[in-house]
Design an enzyme around this catalytic site. Structure first.
Site, PDB file in Angstrom:
ATOM      1  CG  ASP A 117      -0.309  -0.243   2.562  1.00 56.14           C
ATOM      2  OD1 ASP A 117       0.923  -0.461   2.597  1.00 56.14           O
ATOM      3  OD2 ASP A 117      -1.017  -0.228   3.579  1.00 56.14           O
ATOM      4  CG  ASP A 123       6.202   5.851   6.784  1.00 52.62           C
ATOM      5  OD1 ASP A 123       6.192   6.990   6.307  1.00 52.62           O
ATOM      6  OD2 ASP A 123       6.156   5.635   8.005  1.00 52.62           O
ATOM      7  CG  PHE A 168      -1.590   8.773   9.219  1.00 51.91           C
ATOM      8  CD1 PHE A 168      -0.487   8.004   9.560  1.00 51.91           C
ATOM      9  CD2 PHE A 168      -2.837   8.158   9.114  1.00 51.91           C
ATOM     10  CE1 PHE A 168      -0.616   6.637   9.808  1.00 51.91           C
ATOM     11  CE2 PHE A 168      -2.976   6.792   9.364  1.00 51.91           C
ATOM     12  CZ  PHE A 168      -1.863   6.038   9.714  1.00 51.91           C
TER      13      PHE A 168
HETATM   14  P1  IMP Z   1       7.457   1.160   6.640  1.00 53.87           P
HETATM   15  O1  IMP Z   1       7.858  -0.216   7.063  1.00 53.87           O
HETATM   16  O2  IMP Z   1       7.944   2.205   7.605  1.00 53.87           O
HETATM   17  O3  IMP Z   1       7.815   1.496   5.223  1.00 53.87           O
HETATM   18  O4  IMP Z   1       5.902   1.241   6.849  1.00 53.87           O
HETATM   19  C1  IMP Z   1       5.008   0.794   5.935  1.00 53.87           C
HETATM   20  C2  IMP Z   1       3.673   0.526   6.599  1.00 53.87           C
HETATM   21  O5  IMP Z   1       3.293   1.558   7.517  1.00 53.87           O
HETATM   22  C3  IMP Z   1       2.583   0.500   5.562  1.00 53.87           C
HETATM   23  O6  IMP Z   1       2.432  -0.797   5.026  1.00 53.87           O
HETATM   24  C4  IMP Z   1       1.381   0.964   6.345  1.00 53.87           C
HETATM   25  O7  IMP Z   1       0.747  -0.143   6.956  1.00 53.87           O
HETATM   26  C5  IMP Z   1       1.912   1.855   7.412  1.00 53.87           C
HETATM   27  N1  IMP Z   1       1.746   3.292   7.048  1.00 53.87           N
HETATM   28  C6  IMP Z   1       2.714   4.188   6.798  1.00 53.87           C
HETATM   29  N2  IMP Z   1       2.218   5.395   6.505  1.00 53.87           N
HETATM   30  C7  IMP Z   1       0.870   5.270   6.566  1.00 53.87           C
HETATM   31  C8  IMP Z   1      -0.222   6.201   6.342  1.00 53.87           C
HETATM   32  O8  IMP Z   1      -0.071   7.384   6.025  1.00 53.87           O
HETATM   33  N3  IMP Z   1      -1.463   5.665   6.505  1.00 53.87           N
HETATM   34  C9  IMP Z   1      -1.703   4.376   6.852  1.00 53.87           C
HETATM   35  N4  IMP Z   1      -0.719   3.484   7.051  1.00 53.87           N
HETATM   36  C10 IMP Z   1       0.560   3.928   6.914  1.00 53.87           C
HETATM   37 MG    MG Z   2       0.815  -2.184   5.504  1.00 59.92          MG
END
Ligand code: IMP
Ligand code: MG
Length: 179
Positions: free
Chosen positions: A99, A102, A151
């Site tokens: 999705d 981040d 967010f």
């Molecule tokens: P990462 O491992 O830090 O890249 O985080 C990725 C995960 O964080 C995604 O798969 C989402 O589940 C969650 N996430 C990060 N930003 C958002 C946002 O703005 N809305 C909802 N979920 C988010």
């Molecule tokens: Mg996720």
């Protein structure tokens, strides 16, 4: 618009048009192959369902559920797998459908894991990319939309398991998570 939304960032129409465009590109690039398309639960479900319906090549579907500790939280430095794949990835071309990227923690770890298990290739397709927040060295091979550091909810994305079913992507009001 939902009352907890500050504003709509991406409409249903914008999502549909861009997902089609990206899926058609992936479809072209994978002609002659039979990839395993892996959706990361639960955030990718709506994107995943829309994306695969634009693919004409033969594919197999599989899913993974992970929990990421995030950067600030206490982390073992390893990704926790809550639901593993049903299929063996050895020798397979794997397309990960996510999705949002981040910090990059989830995908950096998943990519390494699938490689370790012997995947022939690991390709990352993401709906959203918050590039500004990146802490791990990971880049999507295909990205639908670059977004600012806000967010977002809807089209599969949640806050506290809410809002996943909204058909658009909206920015969540700060008052919802700052109270
Ligand atoms: P990462 O491992 O830090 O890249 O985080 C990725 C995960 O964080 C995604 O798969 C989402 O589940 C969650 N996430 C990060 N930003 C958002 C946002 O703005 N809305 C909802 N979920 C988010
Ligand atoms: Mg996720």
């Amino acid at each position: 618009m939902h009352k907890d939304c500050e504003r709509i960032l991406l409409t249903e129409e914008q999502l549909k048009a861009r997902v089609k465009e990206v899926a058609e590109k992936v479809d072209k690039d994978f002609q002659g192959k039979r990839p395993l398309v892996v959706g990361i639960l639960k955030g990718s479900i709506i994107f995943y369902a829309d994306f695969i319906r634009f693919l004409s090549m033969p594919i197999e579907l599989d899913f993974l559920a992970v929990s990421s500790y995030g950067s600030g939280a206490v982390s073992s430095g390893k990704l926790k797998i809550k639901k593993d794949l049903d299929r063996d990835v050895k020798g397979r071309d794997v397309i990960i459908v996510e999705d949002i990227i981040d910090s990059g923690f989830t995908l950096a770890n998943l990519k390494a894991l699938l490689k370790e298990r012997g995947a022939a290739s690991v390709t990352i397709v993401t709906l959203l990319d918050k590039a500004e927040r990146r802490e791990y060295d990971i880049k999507p091979d295909y990205n639908c939309f670059m977004i600012e550091n806000e967010f977002v909810i809807g089209y599969g994305l949640d806050y506290d398991e809410q809002y996943r079913h909204l058909p658009y992507i909206g920015i969540l009001k700060r008052s919802v998570y700052e109270k």
